[in-house]
Design an enzyme around this catalytic site. Structure first.
Site, PDB file in Angstrom:
ATOM      1  N   ASP A 289       1.159   4.994   1.491  1.00 32.90           N
ATOM      2  CA  ASP A 289       0.662   5.951   2.471  1.00 32.90           C
ATOM      3  C   ASP A 289       1.243   7.335   2.199  1.00 32.90           C
ATOM      4  O   ASP A 289       2.390   7.471   1.781  1.00 32.90           O
ATOM      5  CB  ASP A 289       1.059   5.505   3.884  1.00 32.90           C
TER       6      ASP A 289
ATOM      7  N   ASP B  85       8.674   3.946  13.950  1.00 29.64           N
ATOM      8  CA  ASP B  85       9.417   2.914  14.664  1.00 29.64           C
ATOM      9  C   ASP B  85      10.872   2.767  14.177  1.00 29.64           C
ATOM     10  O   ASP B  85      11.812   3.067  14.894  1.00 29.64           O
ATOM     11  CB  ASP B  85       8.657   1.587  14.692  1.00 29.64           C
TER      12      ASP B  85
ATOM     13  N   ASP C 292       0.842  -1.201   0.000  1.00 27.00           N
ATOM     14  CA  ASP C 292       0.000   0.000   0.000  1.00 27.00           C
ATOM     15  C   ASP C 292       0.876   1.248   0.000  1.00 27.00           C
ATOM     16  O   ASP C 292       2.060   1.193   0.301  1.00 27.00           O
ATOM     17  CB  ASP C 292      -0.976   0.007   1.186  1.00 27.00           C
TER      18      ASP C 292
END
Ligand code: ATP
Ligand code: MG
Length: 449
Positions: free
Chosen positions: A68, A145, A66
């Site tokens: 983003d 992260d 995907d």
């Protein structure tokens, strides 16, 4: 640009701009829908960036699943720009721009620092309870992260913006947490699983300081939401890198928290047969994903929890519980204990149990039973499971051969292998001794109708 609010680990974002010719990313590799979103935001005067997994995957030559987008436009401003947009989320609002079946997620830069209301709040263990303020691109970068996940492809000049050294780490194929690893795992223990999953998926090594606290902090995962852990395990095991993920879970001490009874069963299984079967199941799953064949959470969990089931069954039988009853109880017990940790929905746990409970029935060849088993809605999955057991252990060859043939020529197989006597109930145990078979009719005689 707003003032930089470093996270507690005092990561100081330092911008490095990697130009188009230095990073080699091309718009041809990107989703047309994502590009449309980026251009529209840019035309309206907002900052617009492709971010996260997509940039990372493109840099290593992978195919992002995907795309983003991150922007300085608020969700309401995004919504005003796109007719095909809906806002989702309560705690942190996100815009979904919908193009047919493709959804482009547009997130406003998020901050985790500062003194404002809505500032990051943690519980006593340091776990993140709230983070819902918007911030600058720098804020947004440092709250991510891993460094490899914090790269921004800017539509305005086609450069990659790197605030945390992610570009170098991607080149070196290293997974490194942004900030102090222990603090970041305490904020969100699921990051430990993400480390294992992304290292497996990308073939990256986990940088030593990022790897070190994992085994120590693994027990914190027990407090993670079971529903989230279910989602994570699907991403880990049904995306083509299940075997590598499992090995990393073992290597970093995460397995006993995630699948406690399986870990226990593997540890006490001296021959290693259970681990062999499990790994074979995961490799098969990976091969199916590669070949774009369907994979199911029920079958996956039947594989992952098979060691736990076998151990529970053996213990019950050792206590003198009757075989059929022991199977049922072992299946229920393993499921009940596991769902406390990972929220495996009933629509998957039920077929998983059926796959296990059908296994002993492959040893029975009475006419009626053969037809009943062939017609069972879970026959195919259970048979695939039997084949897997054969592949892993070189046993059950006779059962597999019989049922393979029975699927093609049921009547003939039954006639050739008829066992018209009803077995004692106790025959229905794992690997029950088989009745003597008569010679099979030659295949060229056709179905015996
Ligand atoms: P995948 O290829 O599996 O989608 P991904 O890195 O894109 O991997 P997502 O779950 O889609 O993973 O998350 C998108 C981005 O959001 C990540 O790249 C990362 O920047 C950020 N992110 C996701 N989970 C966390 C987390 N637990 N803590 C901090 N940042 C996170
Ligand atoms: Mg993603």
């Amino acid at each position: 640009m707003t003032e930089i609010q470093p996270i507690p680990a005092t990561v100081v974002p330092q911008l490095r701009v990697i130009t188009r010719d230095a990073h080699g990313l091309s718009r041809k590799q990107m989703s047309q829908s994502a590009l449309r979103v980026l251009y529209r935001l840019r035309e309206a005067g907002f900052g617009a960036f492709l971010v996260g997994g997509a940039v990372r995957d493109l840099l290593v030559g992978g195919e992002p699943k995907d795309f983003d987008v991150a922007t300085d436009a608020t969700p309401e401003q995004v919504k005003a720009l796109f007719r095909n947009c809906r806002l989702i989320g309560r705690r942190f609002r996100l815009a979904h721009v919908v193009y047919g079946r493709e959804i482009i997620e547009v997130a406003t830069f998020r901050a985790n620092g500062g003194d404002d209301e809505g500032d990051r709040q943690t519980d006593d263990g340091g776990r993140l309870l709230r983070d819902n303020v918007y911030g600058s691109i720098e804020d947004d970068a440092v709250r991510r992260d891993f460094t490899a996940n914090a790269l921004y492809y800017a539509i305005e000049d086609f450069s990659v913006r790197d605030y945390v050294g992610g570009f170098e780490d991607v080149q070196a194929r290293v997974l490194r947490l942004i900030g102090d690893p222990e603090a970041r795992y305490r904020e969100d223990p699921v990051r430990m699983l993400r480390a294992a999953r992304l290292a497996a998926k990308l073939g990256f090594t986990i940088e030593p300081a990022t790897a070190e606290p994992i085994a120590r902090l693994a027990p914190l995962l027990a407090d993670a939401s079971p529903a989230r852990l279910f989602e994570e395990t699907l991403k880990m095991f049904l995306a083509g890198h299940a075997a590598a993920s499992f090995e990393l879970l073992e290597a970093h001490g995460l397995l006993p928290v995630l699948l406690p009874e399986t870990a226990q069963a593997l540890a006490s299984n001296k021959s290693g047969a259970l681990r062999c079967m499990l790994m074979q199941g995961l490799r098969n799953t990976d091969a199916r994903v590669q070949a774009e064949q369907p994979v199911s959470p029920a079958f996956l969990y039947a594989v992952l929890l098979w060691p736990a089931y076998c151990r529970a069954l053996a213990l019950l039988q050792a206590q003198g519980v009757h075989a059929v009853e022991a199977q049922r109880r072992a299946a229920d017990r393993v499921t009940m204990h596991q769902v406390a940790r990972i929220a495996l929905p009933r629509r998957f746990s039920q077929p998983m149990q059926e796959i296990w409970l059908l296994q002993p029935r492959f040893a029975l060849r009475m006419r009626k039973r053969v037809f009943r088993l062939l017609a069972h809605p879970r026959f195919r999955a259970a048979f695939d499971f039997l084949e897997l057991r054969l592949a892993a252990s070189n046993t059950h060859a006779e059962d597999v051969a019989f049922w393979r043939e029975a699927q093609l020529h049921p009547a003939e197989s039954v006639a050739a292998n008829a066992q018209e006597t009803q077995p004692e109930e106790g025959d229905e145990i794992q690997n029950a001794p088989r009745k003597r078979r008569r010679r099979r009719r030659p295949a060229d005689k056709g179905p015996a109708e």
